[in-house]
Write a protein that holds these residues in place. Structure first.
Motif, PDB file in Angstrom:
ATOM      1  N   ASN A  73      -4.785  17.707  31.113  1.00 22.70           N
ATOM      2  CA  ASN A  73      -5.398  16.733  32.031  1.00 22.70           C
ATOM      3  C   ASN A  73      -6.920  16.690  31.899  1.00 22.70           C
ATOM      4  O   ASN A  73      -7.646  16.783  32.887  1.00 22.70           O
ATOM      5  N   ILE A  74      -7.387  16.561  30.672  1.00 26.29           N
ATOM      6  CA  ILE A  74      -8.824  16.431  30.412  1.00 26.29           C
ATOM      7  C   ILE A  74      -9.172  14.952  30.307  1.00 26.29           C
ATOM      8  O   ILE A  74      -8.550  14.208  29.541  1.00 26.29           O
ATOM      9  N   SER A  75     -10.156  14.526  31.084  1.00 25.06           N
ATOM     10  CA  SER A  75     -10.561  13.123  31.080  1.00 25.06           C
ATOM     11  C   SER A  75     -12.083  13.024  31.063  1.00 25.06           C
ATOM     12  O   SER A  75     -12.785  14.017  31.272  1.00 25.06           O
ATOM     13  N   LYS A  76     -12.568  11.826  30.806  1.00 19.57           N
ATOM     14  CA  LYS A  76     -14.020  11.623  30.778  1.00 19.57           C
ATOM     15  C   LYS A  76     -14.566  11.674  32.201  1.00 19.57           C
ATOM     16  O   LYS A  76     -14.017  11.046  33.114  1.00 19.57           O
ATOM     17  N   GLY A  77     -15.652  12.416  32.381  1.00 18.07           N
ATOM     18  CA  GLY A  77     -16.234  12.536  33.705  1.00 18.07           C
ATOM     19  C   GLY A  77     -17.556  13.267  33.658  1.00 18.07           C
ATOM     20  O   GLY A  77     -17.935  13.853  32.643  1.00 18.07           O
ATOM     21  N   ASP A  78     -18.265  13.235  34.759  1.00 12.36           N
ATOM     22  CA  ASP A  78     -19.606  13.804  34.889  1.00 12.36           C
ATOM     23  C   ASP A  78     -19.577  14.815  36.026  1.00 12.36           C
ATOM     24  O   ASP A  78     -19.190  14.473  37.151  1.00 12.36           O
ATOM     25  N   MET A  79     -19.969  16.048  35.746  1.00 10.94           N
ATOM     26  CA  MET A  79     -19.899  17.077  36.793  1.00 10.94           C
ATOM     27  C   MET A  79     -20.903  16.849  37.919  1.00 10.94           C
ATOM     28  O   MET A  79     -20.811  17.480  38.967  1.00 10.94           O
ATOM     29  N   ARG A  80     -21.836  15.923  37.719  1.00 12.62           N
ATOM     30  CA  ARG A  80     -22.749  15.582  38.810  1.00 12.62           C
ATOM     31  C   ARG A  80     -22.083  14.723  39.871  1.00 12.62           C
ATOM     32  O   ARG A  80     -22.616  14.540  40.969  1.00 12.62           O
ATOM     33  N   LYS A  81     -20.900  14.186  39.546  1.00  8.18           N
ATOM     34  CA  LYS A  81     -20.131  13.378  40.502  1.00  8.18           C
ATOM     35  C   LYS A  81     -18.652  13.573  40.177  1.00  8.18           C
ATOM     36  O   LYS A  81     -18.027  12.751  39.500  1.00  8.18           O
ATOM     37  N   LEU A  82     -18.086  14.654  40.670  1.00  8.83           N
ATOM     38  CA  LEU A  82     -16.720  15.015  40.331  1.00  8.83           C
ATOM     39  C   LEU A  82     -15.713  14.081  41.001  1.00  8.83           C
ATOM     40  O   LEU A  82     -15.827  13.804  42.203  1.00  8.83           O
ATOM     41  N   PRO A  83     -14.721  13.597  40.244  1.00  8.06           N
ATOM     42  CA  PRO A  83     -13.728  12.664  40.788  1.00  8.06           C
ATOM     43  C   PRO A  83     -12.572  13.379  41.490  1.00  8.06           C
ATOM     44  O   PRO A  83     -11.390  13.150  41.184  1.00  8.06           O
ATOM     45  N   PHE A  84     -12.916  14.262  42.429  1.00 10.30           N
ATOM     46  CA  PHE A  84     -11.906  15.028  43.153  1.00 10.30           C
ATOM     47  C   PHE A  84     -12.261  15.051  44.642  1.00 10.30           C
ATOM     48  O   PHE A  84     -13.432  14.965  45.016  1.00 10.30           O
ATOM     49  N   GLU A  85     -11.222  15.199  45.458  1.00 10.52           N
ATOM     50  CA  GLU A  85     -11.414  15.237  46.909  1.00 10.52           C
ATOM     51  C   GLU A  85     -12.094  16.530  47.334  1.00 10.52           C
ATOM     52  O   GLU A  85     -12.076  17.534  46.607  1.00 10.52           O
ATOM     53  N   ASN A  86     -12.674  16.507  48.525  1.00 15.01           N
ATOM     54  CA  ASN A  86     -13.270  17.714  49.096  1.00 15.01           C
ATOM     55  C   ASN A  86     -12.228  18.832  49.193  1.00 15.01           C
ATOM     56  O   ASN A  86     -11.074  18.583  49.574  1.00 15.01           O
ATOM     57  N   GLU A  87     -12.642  20.041  48.834  1.00 13.06           N
ATOM     58  CA  GLU A  87     -11.823  21.254  49.007  1.00 13.06           C
ATOM     59  C   GLU A  87     -10.415  21.071  48.440  1.00 13.06           C
ATOM     60  O   GLU A  87      -9.420  21.415  49.080  1.00 13.06           O
ATOM     61  N   SER A  88     -10.333  20.565  47.211  1.00 12.79           N
ATOM     62  CA  SER A  88      -9.034  20.242  46.620  1.00 12.79           C
ATOM     63  C   SER A  88      -8.618  21.144  45.454  1.00 12.79           C
ATOM     64  O   SER A  88      -7.455  21.123  45.046  1.00 12.79           O
ATOM     65  N   ILE A  89      -9.546  21.945  44.900  1.00 14.64           N
ATOM     66  CA  ILE A  89      -9.261  22.778  43.738  1.00 14.64           C
ATOM     67  C   ILE A  89      -9.552  24.238  44.078  1.00 14.64           C
ATOM     68  O   ILE A  89     -10.595  24.550  44.654  1.00 14.64           O
TER      69      ILE A  89
END
Length: 204
Positions: A73-89
């Motif tokens: 599940n590797i996708s394009k993204g920027d760690m300065r704006k993570l595409p994940f919900e709060n407190e989800s990982i």
């Protein structure tokens, strides 16, 4: 195991993660490359996620995943704006990646990691240290920030002093810290590499 991940420090992080009774979900910020470390976590039953900003690194990880039948599940993204919900990982790491930014953007990224990390979750982050032989080379763009050539590309390298990283972790519990200085041969030249590794826990 048919492959070898070259960052032994991430095996240490895996051992830390295995100590906690949280959902086995993990995010790699800077997840691409020939041998994506997420594979070792997948082998231990973790649900893996990865973001990577470089298209060629994503393609390399895709080839690896197809070769060894992994769904990372590797996708394009920027760690300065993570595409994940709060407190989800539950577990997050950025290894040998986050220091390819300015200190301003490093702060943004670590704040995003804190946002996404579950309470009690654990993360692993490392910085380049002033003891690295690359320190001071290239074009200076900020305090201890330099544009340097890496694999033919101009890339930012940001360096930290021994305790500077703690500024990011005042609201977290430091479980492990290591100041590493390595000497090795790279492209026929003896070089010195300096890293400061942290494993930290988000407080409840």
């Amino acid at each position: 195991m048919k492959f070898l991940i070259k960052q032994p420090q991430l095996y240490r992080f895996l051992n830390y993660c295995n100590e906690y009774n949280l959902e086995k979900s993990i995010l790699d910020c800077g997840a691409g490359g020939d041998y994506p470390p997420l594979a070792i976590f997948s082998e231990f039953g973790y649900k893996t996620y990865g973001i990577e900003i470089n298209d060629s690194q994503i393609e390399k990880a895709k080839i690896f995943s197809e070769q060894f039948s992994f769904e990372l599940n590797i996708s394009k993204g920027d760690m300065r704006k993570l595409p994940f919900e709060n407190e989800s990982i539950s577990y997050i790491y950025s290894y040998n990646s986050i220091f390819h930014m300015t200190k301003k953007d490093i702060t943004k990224s670590i704040n995003e990691i804190k946002r996404v990390l579950k309470p009690g979750g654990v993360c692993c982050i490392n910085f380049l240290s002033l003891h690295d032989s690359g320190y001071g080379n290239g074009d200076e763009v900020g305090e201890n920030e330099f544009f340097q050539i890496e694999r033919g590309e101009k890339v930012i390298h940001t360096y930290y002093n021994i305790n500077e990283g703690e500024l990011h972790f005042k609201d977290m519990k430091i479980l492990f810290k290591e100041n590493r200085i390595l000497e090795r041969i790279y492209e026929g030249q003896k070089i010195k590499q300096g890293y400061i590794d942290y494993i930290v826990q988000k407080m409840y």
